[in-house]
Write an enzyme that holds these catalytic residues in place. Structure first.
Site, mmCIF file in Angstrom:
data_model
loop_
_atom_site.group_PDB
_atom_site.id
_atom_site.type_symbol
_atom_site.label_atom_id
_atom_site.label_comp_id
_atom_site.label_asym_id
_atom_site.label_seq_id
_atom_site.Cartn_x
_atom_site.Cartn_y
_atom_site.Cartn_z
ATOM 1 N N GLY A 62 0.824 -1.198 0.000
ATOM 2 C CA GLY A 62 0.000 0.000 0.000
ATOM 3 C C GLY A 62 0.856 1.245 0.000
ATOM 4 O O GLY A 62 2.073 1.201 0.198
ATOM 5 N N GLY A 93 0.542 5.764 0.845
ATOM 6 C CA GLY A 93 -0.233 6.910 1.280
ATOM 7 C C GLY A 93 0.635 8.144 1.362
ATOM 8 O O GLY A 93 1.762 8.162 0.845
ATOM 9 N N GLY A 94 0.102 9.194 2.007
ATOM 10 C CA GLY A 94 0.854 10.432 2.102
ATOM 11 C C GLY A 94 2.130 10.283 2.905
ATOM 12 O O GLY A 94 3.102 11.004 2.692
ATOM 13 N N VAL A 111 4.189 0.919 2.120
ATOM 14 C CA VAL A 111 4.255 -0.280 2.946
ATOM 15 C C VAL A 111 4.622 -1.463 2.063
ATOM 16 O O VAL A 111 3.966 -1.720 1.043
ATOM 17 C CB VAL A 111 2.925 -0.553 3.668
ATOM 18 N N LYS A 127 6.901 -0.340 6.862
ATOM 19 C CA LYS A 127 6.348 0.972 6.521
ATOM 20 C C LYS A 127 7.521 1.921 6.335
ATOM 21 O O LYS A 127 8.216 2.264 7.295
ATOM 22 C CB LYS A 127 5.406 1.466 7.610
ATOM 23 N N ASP A 157 -7.496 8.387 13.288
ATOM 24 C CA ASP A 157 -7.791 8.085 11.881
ATOM 25 C C ASP A 157 -8.407 6.692 11.756
ATOM 26 O O ASP A 157 -8.005 5.894 10.916
ATOM 27 C CB ASP A 157 -6.518 8.195 11.037
#
Length: 324
Positions: free
Chosen positions: A89, A91-92, A96, A111, A204
């Site tokens: 994955g 993200g900002g 990962v 990560k 979150d």
């Protein structure tokens, strides 16, 4: 000058027009309409005078143009002793990886931060997540962190690898058995209570950050926005966009409903954080599991306005068989 680009949610059931920051191009974002995560790869320039009404896609966390990725198109095959096998994955924060640990002969999740690790605020943020995950590893529904290290200029956190899928992916496959959904939420509520008892707020909670393993057990992950309940943490300053709008508690948005643009200061943090913000988010997740919908639908700006001015509808509006 900050440039923006037009794109569209790739989900044919949504196809929401979006306006994204130049810094989001090549990154993973979440559609504020349907919540689908996708990588911004197809886009066109948006003229400043454009009268097309679109909202900014919301990322996992606030994007600051000063926090450009060090090597956004990097190709890594290893970090430290870990062999990188696949991308799980993005993200900002970073990326990962599924990785192999030859010392323990097991798969792990790495990560990797793509932010400039030479900047103290970025290092502090990474270390804060690692410490929180390590502190909370005693709970069996929180994905544990094993270590935090640096190699080749990249800071990374080593997590247990949970073989399965995110709850957001599971929800896209269709309805979830009601009893199963309630049991998942019960387990995650216990994990969040454990974090709260350790003075930490997740901030979150959403389906993307809940993992379901191959035995149908749920886990909460991604403490990248974690904050002390005492509100003394200065790593996330007022004016920063923290969280994902459809799941954020209304008290965090009150007075900031003028627009859905995350480039200015529409979501200034004016309230002390307590466990209620996580509880609200988890309630939204339960609502979505039971009905297939979130309580408030629409553009990010419209959702903010509804959250601070309206009571959420009962789940029975979408499914009359659900008890009121």
């Amino acid at each position: 000058m900050s440039h923006s680009y037009k794109t569209r949610c790739p989900d044919p059931r949504c196809a929401q027009p979006l306006l994204v920051h130049a810094g989001h191009v090549g990154r993973s974002v979440n559609c504020p309409e349907c919540g689908r995560e996708f990588r911004v790869e197809s886009f066109q320039a948006a003229e400043p005078s454009s009268d097309v009404t679109m909202d900014f896609a919301d990322t996992h966390d606030h994007f600051d143009e000063s926090e450009e990725a060090v090597k956004p198109e990097m190709t890594l095959t290893s970090l430290g002793r870990f062999e990188l096998r696949a991308v799980l994955g993005e993200g900002g924060f970073g990326r990962v990886y599924l990785a192999y640990d030859p010392h323990l002969d097991q798969l792990v999740a790495l990560k990797v931060s793509l932010l400039d690790s030479a900047k103290k605020k970025h290092r502090d943020r990474i270390l804060k997540e690692a410490r929180a995950a390590s502190l909370l590893r005693r709970h069996d529904a929180i994905v544990p962190a094993y270590e935090c290290a640096e190699d080749k200029g990249f800071l990374y956190i080593v997590f247990e690898y949970i073989e399965g899928m995110s709850l957001s992916s599971r929800l896209r496959q269709g309805s979830v058995d009601r009893r199963q959904a309630v049991e998942w939420i019960r387990v995650i509520a216990g994990a969040l209570h454990f974090a709260h008892e350790n003075n930490l707020i997740h901030r979150d909670v959403k389906p993307h950050n809940i993992l379901i393993n191959s035995q149908a057990r749920p886990f909460i992950t991604d403490f990248g926005l974690v904050r002390l309940m005492s509100n003394t943490d200065d790593l996330t300053r007022p004016g920063n966009f923290t969280g994902t709008i459809p799941y954020m508690a209304p008290e965090l948005l009150d007075g900031n409903a003028s627009d859905g643009d995350t480039d200015g200061e529409p979501f200034a943090e004016q309230a002390n954080y307590d466990r209620a913000v996580d509880q609200y988010s988890l309630g939204v997740v339960l609502f979505e599991c039971l009905t297939g919908h979130r309580p408030f639908q629409g553009h990010a700006s419209a959702v903010v306005g509804m959250k601070v001015s309206q009571q959420p509808p009962p789940p029975s509006r979408y499914d009359p068989s659900i008890p009121k």
